[in-house]
Design a protein around this motif. Sequence first.
Motif, mmCIF file in Angstrom:
data_model
loop_
_atom_site.group_PDB
_atom_site.id
_atom_site.type_symbol
_atom_site.label_atom_id
_atom_site.label_comp_id
_atom_site.label_asym_id
_atom_site.label_seq_id
_atom_site.Cartn_x
_atom_site.Cartn_y
_atom_site.Cartn_z
ATOM 1 N N TRP A 173 0.879 -0.998 0.045
ATOM 2 C CA TRP A 173 -0.168 -0.029 -0.111
ATOM 3 C C TRP A 173 0.740 1.336 0.274
ATOM 4 C CZ3 TRP A 173 -4.075 1.697 -1.999
ATOM 5 C CH2 TRP A 173 -5.071 3.417 -1.073
ATOM 6 N N GLN A 174 2.132 1.527 0.866
ATOM 7 C CA GLN A 174 2.792 2.341 0.876
ATOM 8 C C GLN A 174 3.533 2.789 -0.664
ATOM 9 O OE1 GLN A 174 2.840 4.549 2.751
ATOM 10 N NE2 GLN A 174 1.616 4.339 4.315
ATOM 11 N N ARG A 175 3.947 1.715 -0.917
ATOM 12 C CA ARG A 175 5.019 1.500 -1.868
ATOM 13 C C ARG A 175 3.893 2.317 -3.821
ATOM 14 N NH1 ARG A 175 7.446 -3.424 -0.577
ATOM 15 N NH2 ARG A 175 5.861 -4.752 -1.126
ATOM 16 N N GLN A 179 -13.295 -3.018 7.193
ATOM 17 C CA GLN A 179 -13.746 -4.431 7.301
ATOM 18 C C GLN A 179 -13.308 -5.546 6.528
ATOM 19 O OE1 GLN A 179 -15.273 -5.978 11.387
ATOM 20 N NE2 GLN A 179 -15.012 -3.883 12.322
ATOM 21 N N GLY A 180 -13.519 -5.139 5.505
ATOM 22 C CA GLY A 180 -13.321 -5.756 4.134
ATOM 23 C C GLY A 180 -14.502 -6.008 2.756
ATOM 24 N N GLY A 235 -2.269 -10.887 -1.771
ATOM 25 C CA GLY A 235 -1.325 -12.103 -2.031
ATOM 26 C C GLY A 235 -1.023 -12.382 -0.396
ATOM 27 N N ASP A 236 -1.024 -12.018 0.542
ATOM 28 C CA ASP A 236 -0.909 -12.498 2.163
ATOM 29 C C ASP A 236 -2.227 -12.854 2.567
ATOM 30 O OD1 ASP A 236 -0.179 -12.660 4.581
ATOM 31 O OD2 ASP A 236 0.714 -11.054 4.648
ATOM 32 N N LEU A 258 -3.109 -6.673 6.360
ATOM 33 C CA LEU A 258 -3.590 -5.647 4.554
ATOM 34 C C LEU A 258 -4.163 -4.885 4.491
ATOM 35 C CD1 LEU A 258 -2.786 -8.837 1.597
ATOM 36 C CD2 LEU A 258 -1.181 -6.964 3.378
ATOM 37 N N ARG A 259 -5.083 -4.821 5.777
ATOM 38 C CA ARG A 259 -6.564 -3.809 5.655
ATOM 39 C C ARG A 259 -6.383 -2.913 6.194
ATOM 40 N NH1 ARG A 259 -10.933 -8.444 4.761
ATOM 41 N NH2 ARG A 259 -11.048 -8.985 7.073
ATOM 42 N N PHE A 260 -5.785 -3.268 7.316
ATOM 43 C CA PHE A 260 -5.312 -2.764 8.770
ATOM 44 C C PHE A 260 -4.351 -1.678 7.938
ATOM 45 C CE2 PHE A 260 -3.378 -0.971 12.697
ATOM 46 C CZ PHE A 260 -4.507 -0.953 13.382
ATOM 47 N N GLU A 261 -3.395 -1.829 7.197
ATOM 48 C CA GLU A 261 -2.415 -0.647 6.586
ATOM 49 C C GLU A 261 -3.177 -0.365 5.573
ATOM 50 O OE1 GLU A 261 1.619 -3.538 6.195
ATOM 51 O OE2 GLU A 261 0.402 -2.599 4.706
ATOM 52 N N ILE A 262 -3.672 -0.395 4.989
ATOM 53 C CA ILE A 262 -4.985 0.507 3.566
ATOM 54 C C ILE A 262 -5.812 1.298 4.943
ATOM 55 C CG2 ILE A 262 -7.023 0.331 1.664
ATOM 56 C CD1 ILE A 262 -5.078 -2.596 1.479
#
Lengths: 403, 165
Positions: free
Chosen positions: B35-37, B127-128, B111-112, B118-122
């Motif tokens: 996400w940061q990338r 909650q999906g 991919g994880d 993953l969601r927390f980073e975004i």
Amino acid sequence: MVRTGLLGMVALALLQSTALGQMHGQHGSEAACDEPTLRCATKVTPAFGPDGTLWVAWMAGGQVSVASSPDAGHSFLPPSQVTTKRLNLDWGPDARPKIVVDRKGGIALAFSIFRDEAFNGQVLYTRSGDGGKSFAELEPITASNESQRFEAVALDQDGTVFAAWLDKRNRVPAKQAGQKYDGAGLFFASSRDGGAIYAEASLAHDNTCECCRLGLTFAAPGRPVVIFRNIFEGGVRDHAVVTFTDVSTPGEIRRVSNDDWKINACPHHGPSLTVAPNGTYHVAWYTNGKTRRGLFYAHSRDEGRTFSAPMALGRPDRNPTRPFVLAGALGTVMVWKEFDGEKTSVQMMMSHDDGETWSSPRTISSTSDTSDHPLLVSNGRQMYLSWMTKADGYHLRAIEDQP
Amino acid sequence: MRRRFAGILGLSILIASASALGAPAALKPFERGSWQRVLRSHAGRPTLVHFWGVTCGPCKIELPLLGQFVKDHPEIDVVTISADLVPNLSAATQSMLDKAGLSSTENFIFGDGFVERLRFEIDPAWQGDIPRTMLISRDGTIATIEGSAEITDLEKWSAEQISTH
């Protein structure tokens, strides 16, 4: 030069596709491994038998299996595979195999698969009459070829198995009539022979949200009650309950709360319902509405006609998810997951006054990788947390009143 | 013999070239740090990030509309991220992207398996639920549309991005 560049692109594309193939191994997957064993499971559903034996049904390696534990999850007897080949199981976040064990030890099982490349679902069921040694051939729960998912199964006192699921059959006539069709129908069927044959499916309520698990239990003998995410007027996906007057007759639809979540999406996050011995409905759910956002709990002492004011659960900065509520002999218990950026924990709180007041939340388990929803299961005396985690395997943990 | 070999070689290169040219860019795995990338690589450019999944009914309806939006708005960077949790979906995901006219956008697939992270980073509050669209302005301001986006809203946002440039 140009050709070299193109070949380079081909090579790069091949490398990327190889990398993607590897990605679906253990690292990229929700599963720790790809065998049909309990250790590799992504979804595990528990049920206690009448003799105190714990039964679990799980999805792993594209198969559904069942095993029993005589010592509350410390050890398991060799599993029985319910499926005979790898199936395209419904891997959605709210999908899982369902299992009930009746008084005679008969086991009724149901789960969903994706039946085609468009991800239309099909609910399959089977039964074991020999204590889980073997299972009957898988059968579709309904003859309809339209998409079905999110089945729920519950056992009545007289051994009747009641099943409910979300079913898209009514979109066909709507489309033919040139009408818009939202969501899916809440359908149901029951089996008088312990889950060997189900009666013809009937509609309880049309146009419900199509992608969330249902909550199902019995309000009283012969009277199933279902909680589901409905689509109310204006596309508002708030929760409702329907209590049946008998296993063939759905009652009126009653709204749990006015969260005002107007959204055209798949929340993938369904509710939970339990009915206490005194008839109190306890419900927990997720919403992202205009009125409130997050996880909430409420109870009803009049069969869902009115509910208490929604009570927020969990720390908002820790993304509380997947609430589950169960009323037991010692009280009513709620669990849910929280995530702190690195670890997922299961939070638990308990009520000894039928949901009026609750203890402070307490962490009862945690893991550092992906995990199934936390579930509660009771053998009539003791309540347990049932939780499958990728890193630490399957746990059945007794719920203690005190830390 | 030599000529025949050369012919086969030439044909092979032709097939390889054609498949390379016609083939969509491979789906990229969306992992921890992705996400940061994505944010860094599109910094300073108006970017639409669309989260979707092959098993999500509303997504199936929205995706072709997004394909048309991409065609009409080359000035907007578009990134799609398949956030469905069903395993082994790369073929189905790519097929739906191709049909929607989104072959050449920057396409990711989760991919994880640790999707909470993953969601927390975004977005720690996400909650999906899908579809979900994040509109990132030049200054990095993010507006999130939960559920199906109205194309008129995307058009309006897009016009604002041009006018503020």
